[in-house]
Design a protein around this motif. Sequence first.
Motif, short mmCIF file in Angstrom:
data_model
loop_
_atom_site.label_atom_id
_atom_site.label_comp_id
_atom_site.label_asym_id
_atom_site.label_seq_id
_atom_site.Cartn_x
_atom_site.Cartn_y
_atom_site.Cartn_z
N ARG A 189 1.48 -9.67 -3.79
CA ARG A 189 2.61 -10.56 -3.48
C ARG A 189 2.20 -11.42 -2.29
O ARG A 189 2.24 -10.98 -1.14
CB ARG A 189 3.86 -9.74 -3.17
CG ARG A 189 5.15 -10.56 -3.13
CD ARG A 189 6.33 -9.67 -2.81
NE ARG A 189 7.59 -10.39 -2.83
CZ ARG A 189 8.47 -10.37 -3.82
NH1 ARG A 189 8.21 -9.63 -4.89
NH2 ARG A 189 9.59 -11.04 -3.76
N ALA A 328 8.94 -3.78 -7.05
CA ALA A 328 7.58 -3.74 -6.48
C ALA A 328 6.62 -3.14 -7.49
O ALA A 328 7.01 -2.41 -8.40
CB ALA A 328 7.57 -2.93 -5.20
N ASP A 332 1.19 -2.84 -5.00
CA ASP A 332 1.71 -3.44 -3.77
C ASP A 332 1.92 -2.37 -2.70
O ASP A 332 1.57 -2.55 -1.54
CB ASP A 332 3.04 -4.16 -4.05
CG ASP A 332 2.88 -5.30 -5.02
OD1 ASP A 332 1.76 -5.85 -5.09
OD2 ASP A 332 3.86 -5.64 -5.71
N GLU A 337 1.84 -2.96 1.45
CA GLU A 337 2.64 -4.17 1.52
C GLU A 337 4.05 -3.76 1.91
O GLU A 337 4.78 -3.16 1.14
CB GLU A 337 2.61 -4.85 0.15
CG GLU A 337 2.77 -6.37 0.22
CD GLU A 337 4.21 -6.78 0.37
OE1 GLU A 337 5.05 -6.32 -0.42
OE2 GLU A 337 4.51 -7.57 1.28
N LYS A 339 7.01 -5.11 2.52
CA LYS A 339 8.22 -5.49 1.80
C LYS A 339 8.38 -4.67 0.52
O LYS A 339 9.49 -4.28 0.16
CB LYS A 339 8.19 -6.98 1.47
CG LYS A 339 8.79 -7.85 2.57
CD LYS A 339 8.99 -9.28 2.12
CE LYS A 339 7.72 -10.07 2.17
NZ LYS A 339 7.95 -11.52 1.96
N SER A 340 7.28 -4.39 -0.16
CA SER A 340 7.35 -3.60 -1.38
C SER A 340 7.79 -2.17 -1.08
O SER A 340 8.61 -1.59 -1.81
CB SER A 340 5.98 -3.59 -2.08
OG SER A 340 5.64 -4.88 -2.50
N ARG A 343 11.48 -2.16 -0.36
CA ARG A 343 12.28 -2.31 -1.58
C ARG A 343 12.46 -0.97 -2.29
O ARG A 343 13.55 -0.62 -2.75
CB ARG A 343 11.61 -3.32 -2.53
CG ARG A 343 11.68 -4.75 -2.04
CD ARG A 343 11.09 -5.70 -3.07
NE ARG A 343 11.22 -7.09 -2.62
CZ ARG A 343 10.24 -7.78 -2.06
NH1 ARG A 343 9.06 -7.22 -1.87
NH2 ARG A 343 10.45 -9.03 -1.67
#
Length: 355
Positions: A189, A328, A332, A337, A339-340, A343
Amino acid sequence: MAGYPKSPRPAENKDGFFSLTLGRKKKQKEVSDLEQEGREAIDGSNGSVDYDPSSFHLEENEERTMIDKLSLEDPKVKELQKVLMEWINNSLVEQRIIVKDIQEDLFDGQVLQKLLEKLGDIKLQVPEVTQTDQGQKEKLTAVLDKVTEQGIGGWDEGKWSVDGIHSKSLVAILHLLVALATHYHAPIRMPEKCFLKVIVITKREGKLDHKVISIEITSTLEEMTGGRFERDAFDTLFDHAPDKLSLVKRLLIEFANRHLEKVNLTVTDLDTQFADGVYLILLMGLLEGYFVPLYGFSLTPETFEAKVHNLQFAFELMQDAGLPKPKARPEDVANCELKSTLRVLYNLFTKYKRL
């Protein structure tokens, strides 16, 4: 990312055809003058700045470029380089290739050749090792010709060239890597709307004039991924309310620890401790009230593939529990990562927060 050495920050500007070295032994005034010009250029100042032409080796009306060093500190620029390097390393792990610096490790074409061969399942007829500039440029020519043949980048082909990449232009190299990642649907991403500010310096009448242009490296997620990703609250959080990020992380850490402490486990680093999938698997078992058989996953995954396998298993457990399929990708989360990871954990928090 866990499993790969951290990339050292290059000590000098190496972008484009213009190399400017400002070592510690240089006069402080020289450093200050350059920084001041960069600030004036970014602020839109029209005032000209006098330079010593000999220090830049420019002919009359010759033009050179350099990246504004403040632009290199942009979080999106840093994140993009990190994500791309981790993607390359994961793609070439079987060949024991580790990229530590995008400019220094990719300019000669060797890694780009291996990456394109891996992604496209092709074989380029080029020498394996080339030490001379001419040999390196011939390899880059073969790589870029194949990129064109594969239809990678479309109208964006003009954003990179043999000379640009061989001269370690960060702009050219990033443009090419983003095009490769987009074309081959890389499981990463990339930050959207990532820009680099480039200072264009021209010698006129013995003086160096300058202007600043912003070059777009990545567009929107929709354009880069063909709709595979959609913006959500976490994109907004990172872009517009980064000050609240620590609060969200603390909330999710407290939620995870409230359950994981039952098996004597503690989360202290949300960024990395869920990357191998083990904590997620055990957390799902605790939340749903069952014991997860140890033969179903690896307690000590060492390879990237083993971590992804664990995370895929954790995602299956989530869907079995009635949770929607995570937005996600396992890759990821394995790539740390953030943000993943957020989530995935927030989905668990939403369902089980009152448990």
